[in-house]
Design an enzyme around this catalytic site. Structure first.
Site, PDB file in Angstrom:
ATOM      1  N   LEU A 214      -7.557   8.718   1.324  1.00 14.59           N
ATOM      2  CA  LEU A 214      -7.286   9.830   1.932  1.00 14.59           C
ATOM      3  C   LEU A 214      -6.132   9.732   2.895  1.00 14.59           C
ATOM      4  CD1 LEU A 214     -10.633  11.715   2.097  1.00 14.59           C
ATOM      5  CD2 LEU A 214      -9.211  11.987   0.278  1.00 14.59           C
ATOM      6  N   GLN A 215      -6.200   8.751   3.700  1.00 17.92           N
ATOM      7  CA  GLN A 215      -5.281   8.801   5.074  1.00 17.92           C
ATOM      8  C   GLN A 215      -3.984   8.419   4.478  1.00 17.92           C
ATOM      9  OE1 GLN A 215      -7.093   5.462   7.616  1.00 17.92           O
ATOM     10  NE2 GLN A 215      -8.120   5.385   5.594  1.00 17.92           N
ATOM     11  N   ARG A 216      -3.817   7.761   3.439  1.00 13.93           N
ATOM     12  CA  ARG A 216      -2.560   7.239   3.227  1.00 13.93           C
ATOM     13  C   ARG A 216      -1.910   8.213   1.990  1.00 13.93           C
ATOM     14  NH1 ARG A 216      -3.560   1.117   0.347  1.00 13.93           N
ATOM     15  NH2 ARG A 216      -4.252   2.091  -1.500  1.00 13.93           N
TER      16      ARG A 216
ATOM     17  N   GLU B 119     -11.355  -0.575  10.152  1.00  9.39           N
ATOM     18  CA  GLU B 119     -12.021  -1.393   8.921  1.00  9.39           C
ATOM     19  C   GLU B 119     -11.823  -2.972   9.166  1.00  9.39           C
ATOM     20  OE1 GLU B 119      -9.498  -1.200   5.471  1.00  9.39           O
ATOM     21  OE2 GLU B 119      -7.741  -1.925   6.495  1.00  9.39           O
TER      22      GLU B 119
ATOM     23  N   GLY C  54       0.954  -1.282  -0.179  1.00 10.65           N
ATOM     24  CA  GLY C  54       0.032  -0.158   0.014  1.00 10.65           C
ATOM     25  C   GLY C  54       0.820   1.185  -0.120  1.00 10.65           C
TER      26      GLY C  54
ATOM     27  N   ASP D 189       0.179   0.987   8.393  1.00  3.83           N
ATOM     28  CA  ASP D 189      -0.589   0.123   9.117  1.00  3.83           C
ATOM     29  C   ASP D 189       0.322   0.001  10.435  1.00  3.83           C
ATOM     30  OD1 ASP D 189      -2.426  -0.309   7.359  1.00  3.83           O
ATOM     31  OD2 ASP D 189      -1.931  -2.323   6.930  1.00  3.83           O
TER      32      ASP D 189
ATOM     33  N   MET E 130      -8.389   2.628   8.286  1.00  2.78           N
ATOM     34  CA  MET E 130      -7.535   1.425   7.783  1.00  2.78           C
ATOM     35  C   MET E 130      -6.644   0.944   8.810  1.00  2.78           C
ATOM     36  SD  MET E 130      -6.080   2.323   3.861  1.00  2.78           S
ATOM     37  CE  MET E 130      -7.277   2.390   2.442  1.00  2.78           C
ATOM     38  N   GLY E 131      -6.069  -0.133   8.431  1.00  5.59           N
ATOM     39  CA  GLY E 131      -5.175  -0.646   9.350  1.00  5.59           C
ATOM     40  C   GLY E 131      -5.251  -2.361   9.702  1.00  5.59           C
TER      41      GLY E 131
HETATM   42  O1  F6P Z   1      -1.366  -2.303   3.687  1.00  7.72           O
HETATM   43  C1  F6P Z   1      -1.707  -0.825   3.871  1.00  7.72           C
HETATM   44  C2  F6P Z   1      -3.256  -0.722   3.698  1.00  7.72           C
HETATM   45  O2  F6P Z   1      -3.335   0.627   3.472  1.00  7.72           O
HETATM   46  C3  F6P Z   1      -4.122  -1.362   4.895  1.00  7.72           C
HETATM   47  O3  F6P Z   1      -4.363  -0.406   5.899  1.00  7.72           O
HETATM   48  C4  F6P Z   1      -5.416  -1.581   3.942  1.00  7.72           C
HETATM   49  O4  F6P Z   1      -6.178  -2.576   4.439  1.00  7.72           O
HETATM   50  C5  F6P Z   1      -4.894  -1.676   2.518  1.00  7.72           C
HETATM   51  O5  F6P Z   1      -3.586  -1.422   2.720  1.00  7.72           O
HETATM   52  C6  F6P Z   1      -5.704  -1.492   1.280  1.00  7.72           C
HETATM   53  O6  F6P Z   1      -5.058  -2.110   0.311  1.00  7.72           O
HETATM   54  P1  F6P Z   1      -5.675  -1.593  -1.196  1.00  7.72           P
HETATM   55  O7  F6P Z   1      -5.582  -0.324  -1.565  1.00  7.72           O
HETATM   56  O8  F6P Z   1      -4.867  -2.640  -1.908  1.00  7.72           O
HETATM   57  O9  F6P Z   1      -7.081  -2.176  -1.107  1.00  7.72           O
END
Ligand code: F6P
Length: 419
Positions: free
Chosen positions: A305-307, A250, A16, A147, A193-194
């Site tokens: 948005l959070q990442r 989540e 991610g 995460d 997320m996480g």
């Molecule tokens: O691995 C980091 C992460 O942001 C998790 O928190 C989240 O569950 C996952 O990636 C979402 O992944 P994707 O964008 O591939 O659906």
């Protein structure tokens, strides 16, 4: 085993994206150049792209100090990312032969992979293969994940910026909720997320300050989630206040392991590591609350948005990500392989930290969860220890370079544009 005649380096990004992963890329690139390597290649979309022979010469893309500064401020993975699981060496040796052929052709001495626990599985397998088949290429992992669930490191680059965004956004949501009076009250459920680790969800508590009470409850995935207890808690809260804000991971799930987001919508999508896409937890809980209590609800899924919020990045995080990238390159240059750089905290106040390297076999595929004693007894909040741990990681800002009122990014015209 420092090489006397240095050849080339290759770096990839995996898993991610985060607001800080490109700062690590900038750190790898700078250190490789400073240590006398000739070319620094970037895999396009990680090892998956490498297998298809897709890579770039990074010096054609990072041409100035300004480019490097823009890169540090650009969210997403500049090189493109992947969620690709390498087969076991005995399952499919051809894949390894192909990768090592490409690496030999490119005259690679050091292979740096910036990623999370699944990506460290790639470093583990490639470094094992190199040892067994007598290759001198060094494989070193550079930690990254919002995460914050990697073992043996105090925290992971990317987490601090996401935590800062979450603390800030939850505070703004609480402020918004306060302003309107609704007949039967309102519950806002913020989904964070996480996956199975609650580090990000717990960061919602950072909103608590002199001018803000913080969220009314926080539910981490480390503990089983009881829907009836959640409804009762919201009912009680609505007797005391008109606007209730609850943060949920989540990944919250019932005692028998069923994700709440699967209750009304079983996700079909599963990635290469077998992870289900987790989405819709807040939406489901809001529908339950509306039916049970009759209150107004709002489901807020922070989602991407959070990442991607580099406009709200933590300075500590961006600087550490850069340093960790440099430390991974240094470790590989000095002969380490099958290792990952970790961050070691020296003190909370003043915050001080340094880097070390650890055996990637002890990190790959593992998940570091929030300790039980950092979650309150009733399981609906985090403790002060949690806050003391995370607070230093969100300090300071990195001003975006604004053009026409919008942050400027370093952008690579790539494969996606050709589709
Ligand atoms: O691995 C980091 C992460 O942001 C998790 O928190 C989240 O569950 C996952 O990636 C979402 O992944 P994707 O964008 O591939 O659906």
């Amino acid at each position: 085993m420092a090489n006397s005649k240095k050849r080339n380096v290759i770096v990839g990004q995996s898993g991610g994206p985060t607001a800080a992963i490109n700062s690590s890329l900038a750190g790898v690139y700078r250190t490789a150049k400073d240590r006398g390597y000739n070319k620094v290649y970037g895999m396009l979309h990680g090892v998956q792209g490498l297998l298809e022979g897709r890579y770039v010469d990074l010096s054609e893309h990072i041409q100035s100090g300004l480019d490097a500064e823009l890169l540090k401020r650009t969210p997403s993975a500049y090189l493109g990312s992947c969620r690709y699981k390498l087969p076991g060496i005995n399952e499919n040796k051809e894949v390894y032969e192909k990768i090592f052929d490409i690496l030999e052709k490119l005259e690679i001495d050091c292979f740096i992979y910036i990623g999370g626990n699944d990506s460290m599985d790639t470093i583990k397998k490639l470094s094992d293969y190199a040892i067994v088949f007598g290759s001198d290429i060094r494989f070193v992992g550079c930690p990254k994940t919002i995460d914050n669930d990697l073992a043996l490191t105090d925290h992971t680059p990317g987490y601090g910026s996401a935590a800062k965004y979450i603390g800030t956004s939850v505070k703004e949501i609480i402020r918004d909720g306060w302003s309107l009076e609704t007949a039967h009250g309102q519950v806002m459920v913020v989904e964070i997320m996480g996956r199975n680790a609650g580090w990000l969800t717990g960061a919602a508590a950072l909103s608590k300050s002199e001018d803000c009470d913080g969220p009314d409850a926080i539910y981490l995935p480390e503990l089983p989630f009881d829907i009836q207890a959640f409804i009762d808690k919201c009912k009680e809260l609505l007797k005391k206040k008109a606007s209730v804000v609850v943060a949920v991971s989540e990944g919250i799930h019932t005692a028998d392991g069923k994700y709440i987001c699967e209750m009304d919508n079983d996700p079909d999508y599963v990635d290469a590591f077998g992870h289900k896409q987790l989405t819709g937890t807040a939406r489901y809980l809001c529908s339950v609350l509306a039916a049970e209590i009759g209150c107004k609800t709002r489901a807020i899924e922070l989602s991407t948005l959070q990442r991607a919020a580099s406009h709200c990045a933590s300075r500590v995080d961006i600087l550490e990500a850069y340093e960790v990238g440099g430390a991974a390159m240094k470790a590989a240059d000095e002969g380490d392989t099958g290792k990952m750089v970790v961050i070691k905290r020296l003190s909370d106040d003043p915050y001080q930290a340094g880097t070390e390297v650890k055996d990637v076999h002890k990190i790959a595929n593992d998940e570091r969860l929030v300790p039980r004693n950092w979650i309150t007894k009733d399981g609906t909040y985090v403790t002060n220890e949690f806050i003391t741990y995370v607070r230093p990681l969100i300090q300071g800002d990195v001003s975006p370079i604004m053009v026409d009122g919008i942050p400027r990014h370093l952008y690579r015209k790539g494969f996606q544009d050709l589709l």
